[in-house]
Design an enzyme around this catalytic site. Structure first.
Site, short mmCIF file in Angstrom:
data_model
loop_
_atom_site.label_atom_id
_atom_site.label_comp_id
_atom_site.label_asym_id
_atom_site.label_seq_id
_atom_site.Cartn_x
_atom_site.Cartn_y
_atom_site.Cartn_z
N HIS A 1 51.53 18.35 21.93
CA HIS A 1 50.45 17.83 20.95
C HIS A 1 49.93 16.95 21.43
O HIS A 1 50.20 15.96 22.43
CB HIS A 1 51.45 17.57 19.54
CG HIS A 1 52.07 16.86 19.03
ND1 HIS A 1 52.81 16.05 19.97
CD2 HIS A 1 51.13 15.42 18.88
CE1 HIS A 1 53.16 14.54 19.33
NE2 HIS A 1 52.12 14.14 18.53
N HIS B 1 48.42 14.35 20.49
CA HIS B 1 48.33 12.52 20.08
C HIS B 1 48.39 11.99 21.51
O HIS B 1 49.33 12.33 22.20
CB HIS B 1 49.01 12.72 19.28
CG HIS B 1 48.80 12.41 18.18
ND1 HIS B 1 49.82 13.02 16.48
CD2 HIS B 1 48.05 12.90 17.17
CE1 HIS B 1 49.14 13.13 15.71
NE2 HIS B 1 47.90 13.50 16.06
N ASP C 1 50.19 9.09 22.20
CA ASP C 1 51.35 8.53 22.29
C ASP C 1 52.31 9.50 22.88
O ASP C 1 53.52 8.93 23.56
CB ASP C 1 52.24 7.41 21.04
CG ASP C 1 52.02 8.72 20.57
OD1 ASP C 1 51.19 9.65 19.95
OD2 ASP C 1 53.21 8.55 19.73
N HIS C 2 51.95 10.22 23.12
CA HIS C 2 52.38 11.86 24.30
C HIS C 2 51.83 11.94 25.15
O HIS C 2 51.95 12.90 25.52
CB HIS C 2 52.94 13.05 23.32
CG HIS C 2 53.97 12.66 21.54
ND1 HIS C 2 55.22 13.37 21.43
CD2 HIS C 2 53.31 11.87 21.07
CE1 HIS C 2 55.20 12.98 20.64
NE2 HIS C 2 54.71 11.75 20.48
N HIS D 1 52.58 18.81 11.80
CA HIS D 1 51.89 17.87 12.27
C HIS D 1 50.30 16.73 12.16
O HIS D 1 49.67 16.76 12.33
CB HIS D 1 52.85 16.71 13.30
CG HIS D 1 53.19 15.50 13.90
ND1 HIS D 1 52.83 14.68 12.89
CD2 HIS D 1 52.25 14.87 14.83
CE1 HIS D 1 52.77 13.24 13.62
NE2 HIS D 1 52.68 13.88 14.53
N ASP E 1 57.35 16.28 17.81
CA ASP E 1 56.79 14.59 16.65
C ASP E 1 56.72 16.09 15.45
O ASP E 1 56.36 16.31 14.21
CB ASP E 1 55.82 14.22 15.98
CG ASP E 1 55.61 13.04 16.95
OD1 ASP E 1 56.56 12.80 18.09
OD2 ASP E 1 54.50 12.08 16.66
N HIS F 1 60.37 10.25 19.09
CA HIS F 1 60.63 8.76 18.62
C HIS F 1 62.09 8.84 17.88
O HIS F 1 62.52 9.51 17.55
CB HIS F 1 59.96 8.75 17.08
CG HIS F 1 59.03 9.11 17.45
ND1 HIS F 1 57.44 7.66 18.13
CD2 HIS F 1 56.93 9.78 17.34
CE1 HIS F 1 56.11 7.73 18.41
NE2 HIS F 1 56.12 9.30 18.19
#
Length: 258
Positions: free
Chosen positions: A52, A54, A56-57, A109, A130, A168
């Site tokens: 996805h 985001h 942080d990915h 998400h 996530d 995570h």
């Protein structure tokens, strides 16, 4: 074939699926540093998979492609991911860097979130991003409770021995909430104790298996008697259906303070 969980930021994992020769598929590199460090120790990059959009990915992809300009990057159909070289969606199969992955669209998400599954006849692996965590699930930033519940239900239908690789390290914190929801679940108690011991030794709590999650994760257990009993006490009545049960669990978890 082996799995490496490369720690990133404060609690992310970048997953590396490593073939016997050291060639790796990297999943959700939110930052480049951990991957570059592993490459310095002999890891050879073969491809990147993204679940996805985001940051942080996906935030490390540009730097990794500067190092390896021809590196394939597989991602969902989402223009917010600008580094993709290949887009995939529901039901598609992608052969990349010596491995074959099936793609599932799992909105909730985010609306464009996807998961990747691998089944080579000897090992089954799910990269869930996530969407599904150990003993938890992702927040609903874009999707609805109905969408997320459907996504989780479809993931839970995969074989019990599927190894869960999520984005995570939330297991210990998720266990605290889960034990309030279903305090008399022995499988949950065992998983919570295991997670605390692993983290105490500085080791990841992942991967786990879908069978373990189905026995202990309250978000996969919206019809379990212990979960329903707690929700009935919280709501003052029984939830109308699985969607309401899930939605209330997710709302509760969003504001939960241990």
């Amino acid at each position: 074939m082996s799995l490496l969980a490369l720690p990133a930021f404060s609690d992310n994992y970048i997953w590396a699926l490593v073939a016997d020769g050291g060639r790796a598929i990297i999943v959700d590199p939110g930052e480049a540093g951990p991957v570059l460090a592993a490459a310095g120790e002999g890891l050879e990059l073969g491809a990147i998979l993204l679940t996805h959009h985001h940051h942080d990915h996906v935030g490390g992809v540009t730097a990794l492609r500067e190092r390896w300009p021809d590196l394939p990057v597989v991602a969902p159909y989402d223009d917010r991911i600008t580094t993709a070289t290949q887009r995939v969606g529901e039901g598609e199969h992608v052969e990349i860097a010596g491995h074959g992955f099936d793609v599932m669209e799992v909105p909730g998400h985010t609306l464009s979130h996807i998961a990747y599954t691998l089944d080579d006849g000897h090992d089954r692996i799910l990269f869930s991003g996530d969407t599904l965590f150990s003993l938890g699930c992702g927040r609903l930033f874009e999707g609805s409770p109905e969408q997320m519940l459907d996504s989780l239900t479809r993931l839970a239908a995969l074989p019990d021995d599927t190894r869960l690789c999520c984005g995570h390290e939330y297991t210990v914190a998720n266990a605290t909430f889960a034990k309030v929801v279903e305090p008399d679940n022995p499988a949950l108690q065992r998983r919570a104790e295991q997670a605390r011991a692993l983290r105490g030794d500085g080791r990841p709590t992942l991967p786990t298996t879908l069978g373990e999650e189905k026995a202990a994760n309250p978000f996969l257990r919206t019809e379990a008697s212990g979960v329903l009993r707690t929700l009935r006490e919280r709501l003052g009545r029984a939830p109308a259906d699985r969607v309401e049960a899930f939605a209330e669990l997710r709302r509760w978890k969003d504001g939960f303070v241990a």
